[in-house]
Write a protein that holds these residues in place. Structure first.
Motif, PDB file in Angstrom:
ATOM      1  N   TYR B 221      14.725  35.920  11.671  1.00 28.44           N
ATOM      2  CA  TYR B 221      15.038  37.283  12.117  1.00 28.44           C
ATOM      3  C   TYR B 221      14.418  38.286  11.158  1.00 28.44           C
ATOM      4  O   TYR B 221      13.837  39.287  11.577  1.00 28.44           O
ATOM      5  N   GLY B 222      14.503  38.004   9.862  1.00 26.46           N
ATOM      6  CA  GLY B 222      13.913  38.892   8.855  1.00 26.46           C
ATOM      7  C   GLY B 222      12.401  39.004   9.022  1.00 26.46           C
ATOM      8  O   GLY B 222      11.833  40.091   8.895  1.00 26.46           O
ATOM      9  N   VAL B 223      11.754  37.878   9.327  1.00 25.91           N
ATOM     10  CA  VAL B 223      10.311  37.897   9.576  1.00 25.91           C
ATOM     11  C   VAL B 223       9.996  38.804  10.767  1.00 25.91           C
ATOM     12  O   VAL B 223       9.066  39.609  10.742  1.00 25.91           O
ATOM     13  N   ALA B 224      10.841  38.668  11.804  1.00 24.37           N
ATOM     14  CA  ALA B 224      10.623  39.471  13.009  1.00 24.37           C
ATOM     15  C   ALA B 224      10.833  40.963  12.729  1.00 24.37           C
ATOM     16  O   ALA B 224      10.119  41.807  13.267  1.00 24.37           O
ATOM     17  N   VAL B 225      11.791  41.269  11.851  1.00 27.00           N
ATOM     18  CA  VAL B 225      11.999  42.679  11.475  1.00 27.00           C
ATOM     19  C   VAL B 225      10.760  43.202  10.737  1.00 27.00           C
ATOM     20  O   VAL B 225      10.284  44.309  10.998  1.00 27.00           O
ATOM     21  N   GLY B 226      10.234  42.371   9.838  1.00 28.56           N
ATOM     22  CA  GLY B 226       9.012  42.754   9.133  1.00 28.56           C
ATOM     23  C   GLY B 226       7.855  42.981  10.098  1.00 28.56           C
ATOM     24  O   GLY B 226       7.120  43.957   9.994  1.00 28.56           O
ATOM     25  N   PHE B 227       7.757  42.089  11.074  1.00 30.51           N
ATOM     26  CA  PHE B 227       6.708  42.221  12.089  1.00 30.51           C
ATOM     27  C   PHE B 227       6.905  43.500  12.901  1.00 30.51           C
ATOM     28  O   PHE B 227       5.945  44.216  13.214  1.00 30.51           O
ATOM     29  N   THR B 231       4.308  46.723  13.324  1.00 30.50           N
ATOM     30  CA  THR B 231       3.712  47.012  14.637  1.00 30.50           C
ATOM     31  C   THR B 231       4.471  48.088  15.411  1.00 30.50           C
ATOM     32  O   THR B 231       4.029  49.235  15.481  1.00 30.50           O
ATOM     33  N   TYR B 232       5.637  47.707  15.938  1.00 30.84           N
ATOM     34  CA  TYR B 232       6.343  48.580  16.873  1.00 30.84           C
ATOM     35  C   TYR B 232       6.811  49.892  16.256  1.00 30.84           C
ATOM     36  O   TYR B 232       6.961  50.883  16.959  1.00 30.84           O
ATOM     37  N   LEU B 233       7.026  49.895  14.949  1.00 29.49           N
ATOM     38  CA  LEU B 233       7.495  51.114  14.295  1.00 29.49           C
ATOM     39  C   LEU B 233       6.536  52.281  14.568  1.00 29.49           C
ATOM     40  O   LEU B 233       6.947  53.428  14.685  1.00 29.49           O
ATOM     41  N   PHE B 234       5.250  51.973  14.669  1.00 27.58           N
ATOM     42  CA  PHE B 234       4.251  52.995  15.010  1.00 27.58           C
ATOM     43  C   PHE B 234       3.632  52.706  16.370  1.00 27.58           C
ATOM     44  O   PHE B 234       2.448  52.982  16.605  1.00 27.58           O
ATOM     45  N   ASP B 235       4.416  52.106  17.263  1.00 29.43           N
ATOM     46  CA  ASP B 235       3.917  51.742  18.585  1.00 29.43           C
ATOM     47  C   ASP B 235       2.617  50.945  18.508  1.00 29.43           C
ATOM     48  O   ASP B 235       1.778  51.041  19.397  1.00 29.43           O
ATOM     49  N   ASP B 266      11.940  39.280  20.298  1.00 28.59           N
ATOM     50  CA  ASP B 266      12.728  39.804  21.419  1.00 28.59           C
ATOM     51  C   ASP B 266      14.091  40.307  20.953  1.00 28.59           C
ATOM     52  O   ASP B 266      14.550  41.366  21.374  1.00 28.59           O
ATOM     53  N   ARG B 267      14.737  39.508  20.083  1.00 26.41           N
ATOM     54  CA  ARG B 267      16.062  39.914  19.594  1.00 26.41           C
ATOM     55  C   ARG B 267      15.975  41.201  18.783  1.00 26.41           C
ATOM     56  O   ARG B 267      16.797  42.097  18.933  1.00 26.41           O
ATOM     57  N   VAL B 268      14.955  41.288  17.924  1.00 28.34           N
ATOM     58  CA  VAL B 268      14.800  42.502  17.107  1.00 28.34           C
ATOM     59  C   VAL B 268      14.536  43.714  18.003  1.00 28.34           C
ATOM     60  O   VAL B 268      15.122  44.782  17.814  1.00 28.34           O
ATOM     61  N   LEU B 269      13.669  43.541  19.001  1.00 33.57           N
ATOM     62  CA  LEU B 269      13.367  44.656  19.907  1.00 33.57           C
ATOM     63  C   LEU B 269      14.629  45.127  20.617  1.00 33.57           C
ATOM     64  O   LEU B 269      14.851  46.329  20.777  1.00 33.57           O
ATOM     65  N   ALA B 270      15.448  44.157  21.020  1.00 41.59           N
ATOM     66  CA  ALA B 270      16.696  44.512  21.701  1.00 41.59           C
ATOM     67  C   ALA B 270      17.622  45.244  20.728  1.00 41.59           C
ATOM     68  O   ALA B 270      18.207  46.276  21.067  1.00 41.59           O
ATOM     69  N   ASP B 271      17.741  44.716  19.510  1.00 46.39           N
ATOM     70  CA  ASP B 271      18.646  45.332  18.532  1.00 46.39           C
ATOM     71  C   ASP B 271      18.189  46.731  18.141  1.00 46.39           C
ATOM     72  O   ASP B 271      19.007  47.610  17.873  1.00 46.39           O
ATOM     73  N   LYS B 272      16.874  46.918  18.085  1.00 46.25           N
ATOM     74  CA  LYS B 272      16.353  48.237  17.704  1.00 46.25           C
ATOM     75  C   LYS B 272      16.321  49.187  18.899  1.00 46.25           C
ATOM     76  O   LYS B 272      16.008  50.364  18.754  1.00 46.25           O
ATOM     77  N   GLY B 273      16.566  48.635  20.082  1.00 46.97           N
ATOM     78  CA  GLY B 273      16.512  49.467  21.281  1.00 46.97           C
ATOM     79  C   GLY B 273      15.122  49.978  21.570  1.00 46.97           C
ATOM     80  O   GLY B 273      14.938  51.072  22.104  1.00 46.97           O
TER      81      GLY B 273
END
Lengths: 355, 406
Positions: B221-227, B231-235, B266-273
């Motif tokens: 999960y931590g790796v996915a948050v880093g990813f 990426t997604y943080l700046f679209d 997927d889980r991180v994206l869901a958690d971050k909305g």
């Protein structure tokens, strides 16, 4: 083979949900198989997405292509020498335009389908016609595009055609006055693009305090509200404003795109846009492309029975809309009716490019 | 000279007492001079005590960057240069429009190198920009910082070749963020003979993952948050955001690792909305279709949600970078070595993020293969961390002048 004579013989708004599904699904399966066999690019796409013509069991299964693809790629499903005309979308200067390749059959079917649909708004008689545009549209080859094609398409429903604007985009007041004198007490057809009508007809009528009596007129307009967005013109405001300056009461909008010319979506007296039996729309949720419920906003997918010479029978547009209902519009037409909410907005880019 | 009177359209967000036109007459400072580090660490304190600033993680990160302890750490590798390197004079920074805090890092580097700095902000408004500029203005007008008060000007103006030319004429180094189009536009303004541009062009970034090493990690999960942060943080529009993922390992292991990895994403994206705008989804689909038509041997992976679109490549093509699209479009390639990847690396390639690799070995591969791209090799999750070495430039060295005494 698809028998287009038989297809186009079906009355445009005659089929209820179940019957229409059976009718159009067969055509869609057939068209998908045809393009898969004849258009290598289309086959490549379906293969890459793991889709195939055999997997289509209902309308929502028909694979869709993003409409933008026609701007970057030349997609054809017939031999090159069968192409009689290439239509282009009216892209703004500097942007790529769609290229749509038409063979004789597809082109003829577009004309027939348009006639079948337009009769509901215009009637069968050929009416004296005012094109609310400039004659320069057809003269300038670069402008021969969706606008030119629309004008040509609707010209066949009219006679004694005049253009409301001269080549310098001035309102031809004298020409219009003379035309109305000649055709006093007749029904008149007016055709143009929404934006052109507002900017170059309505605004000029107001400016010149010229108030021709068009109360006998039927106005057909399309092309969308995008360019009028900053003026906050709604369909309602549009109709009221035109009624004020020229007394016109019957104003019908249509929705359509150059990639599916012919199967336009005409508005009824209620103001709802209607899918004819030759086409259909599905609203897709943007988060997973699943079909939205009626009443739910999403991206518009358009399906048309006509595109045979190019794989444009199922397209994901860049417009948002909402299906309002099916088979139960007060106007009596069967099929889905819907509302277009406008273009999907350009994204706010987060990232380090584009200062 | 650009004076406010001549350019009423130039809006000064930060300004000292003197006109920026006088900057070429100012004395440059040696690199990491206490006047500059002192100012930045005071700025850090103000931002860290600002409740509003605390709401913006990017402002907090910048405040941390300017802490005196961090400045000391940044300074360490330059200890031997402090006697010989002084600022080149005046730096003119063109900040990007879409990474709100980037201008502040660019400014900090200009100051740490000993220069007087003119920063041009884009017209796009961000609360982060206002917060930082307000803090800078406040700290700058403390008595203790009177010595560098005139060394800063932060301006905003609509695109204007004329104003660009005025600031360009008086600078010694011009730093252009914002990509190829901005660089082309700004370069229309000539520089003095000795001045030069430090340009940050459009770049393409990727990640390499050792499948087995990934599967052995505890915190997926931590790796996915880093990813996500990469990426997604700046679209996925930052030049550092990976667009291509290269999986290294045998087929079975790679498939297993992919499933675990994307499940966690997927889980991180869901958690971050996280969600895409409709236009982004259409952009991504259009890009995928174009890639299918232009590249050979492609398979589009089924995805549950459009926020992740994945394309499986069976071979790497140098045209791949033409088919990038932000908002979560990933190309994936699996192999048992990095050889195929090295063959497609061009000047456009910037950041290589990694899991399960030795960064030194990756650097050796870049150099031994003689490729023209890859300037940064950083662990997953750190792609967008700012550093004084950026895009292959040592920014302190670029913005300073070395005085050679033999």
């Amino acid at each position: 083979m698809l028998d287009y004579d038989q297809i186009l013989a079906v009355t445009p708004y005659s089929l209820v949900k179940e019957k229409k599904a059976g009718f159009l699904l067969g055509i869609m399966q057939h068209l998908t198989a045809h393009h898969y066999a004849k258009c290598p690019e289309y086959r490549k796409l379906l293969d890459a997405f793991g889709k195939s013509p055999e997997k289509i069991k209902s309308m929502v299964d028909v694979p869709f292509l993003p409409v933008r693809l026609f701007k970057a790629h030349a997609l054809r499903s017939v031999e090159k020498d069968e192409i009689i005309r290439t239509m282009t979308s009216s892209g703004t200067s500097g942007t790529a335009v769609s290229k749509i390749f038409l063979d004789r059959k597809t082109s003829a079917n577009q004309t027939k389908a348009l006639a079948r649909i337009a009769v509901y708004s215009i009637g069968k008689a050929r009416l004296p016609l005012i094109i609310l545009d400039t004659s320069a549209v057809l003269k300038d080859r670069k402008m021969f595009s969706a606008r030119g094609a629309g004008i040509l398409g609707f010209s066949m429903f009219g006679r004694d055609k005049i253009y409301a604007l001269d080549e310098d985009m001035n309102l031809d007041i004298k020409g219009i006055e003379k035309f109305l004198e000649t055709h006093a007490n007749e029904n008149i057809l007016l055709f143009g693009f929404t934006f052109m009508i507002w900017q170059h007809f309505y605004e000029l009528l107001k400016k010149h305090k010229f108030h021709p009596d068009l109360s006998q007129g039927v106005m057909i307009h399309g092309g969308g509200w995008k360019k009028l967005a900053d003026k906050a013109v709604s369909a309602e405001k549009f109709n009221q404003a035109l009624n004020r300056v020229c007394g016109i009461a019957r104003v019908y909008e249509y929705y359509g795109m150059v990639e599916q010319t012919g199967t336009i979506y005409m508005a009824c007296d209620t103001g709802h846009l209607h899918a004819s039996v030759y086409s259909d729309i599905i609203i897709r949720r943007h988060d997973d492309f699943s079909p939205a419920e009626y009443g739910e906003k999403g991206i518009i997918q358009t399906l048309s029975a006509l595109p045979f010479s190019y794989p444009g029978h199922s397209l994901l547009t860049e417009d948002e809309g909402v299906v309002l209902g099916e088979d139960d519009c007060p106007c009596g037409r069967k099929g889905k009716y819907f509302k277009v909410l406008g273009r999907i907005k350009k994204a706010e880019i987060r990232g380090c490019s584009d200062a | 000279m650009p004076r406010q009177a001549n350019f009423p359209q130039v809006n000064f967000l930060v300004k000292g007492d003197a006109d920026p036109g006088q900057m070429p007459g100012f004395k440059p400072f040696p690199i990491f001079h206490p006047a500059m580090t002192g100012f930045l660490s005071d700025l850090s304190k103000v931002l860290r005590n600002d409740k509003e600033a605390g709401q913006y993680p990017d402002v907090v990160t910048f405040a941390f960057f300017c802490r005196s302890a961090n400045l000391a750490a940044l300074e360490k590798p330059y200890a031997s240069l402090k006697k010989s390197c002084v600022g080149r004079g005046v730096t003119f920074h063109i900040a990007p429009s879409n990474v709100p805090v980037n201008f502040a890092y660019s400014l900090a580097v200009g100051l740490l190198s000993g220069n007087a700095c003119i920063v041009r902000l884009s017209e796009k408004q961000f609360p982060q920009v206002d917060i930082i500029c307000k803090a800078i203005q406040g700290v700058l007008h403390r008595k203790v910082h009177a010595g560098i008060r005139d060394y800063l000007a932060i301006v905003r103006y609509a695109h204007s070749d004329e104003i660009n030319a005025c600031f360009s004429r008086i600078c010694d180094t011009r730093i252009i963020w914002g990509g190829d189009n901005t660089i082309a536009r700004i370069r229309r303004a000539p520089l003095p003979p000795r001045a030069f541009d430090v340009t940050f062009a459009d770049r393409y970034s990727m990640g390499v993952i050792d499948a087995e090493a990934y599967l052995a990690l505890d915190d997926k999960y931590g790796v996915a948050v880093g990813f996500f942060n990469d990426t997604y943080l700046f679209d996925q529009n930052a030049c550092t955001s990976p667009r291509l993922l290269v999986w290294i390992g045998c087929e079975e292991t790679v498939e297993k690792a992919k499933a675990v990895f994307w499940g966690a994403v997927d889980r991180v994206l869901a958690d971050k909305g996280y969600s895409n705008e409709p236009i982004t989804v259409v952009d991504k689909l259009s890009a995928v279709c174009s890639a299918v038509l232009c590249l050979a041997d492609i398979k589009v992976e089924n995805s549950r949600k459009n926020t992740v679109m994945r394309v499986k490549l069976n071979r790497l093509d140098s045209a791949l970078s033409d088919h990038a699209c932000g908002g979560g479009l990933f190309y994936e390639y699996a192999d048992t070595s990095l050889d195929a990847l090295m063959k497609i690396i061009s000047r456009k390639y910037q950041t290589l993020t990694y899991i399960g690799f030795d960064p030194g070995a990756l650097r050796d591969a870049v150099i031994e293969n003689g490729v023209t791209g890859i300037d940064r090799i950083v662990p997953f999750g750190r792609a967008s961390d700012f550093s004084l070495i950026w895009d292959g430039y040592d920014l302190i060295r670029q913005l300073s002048r070395m005085v050679d005494a033999q």
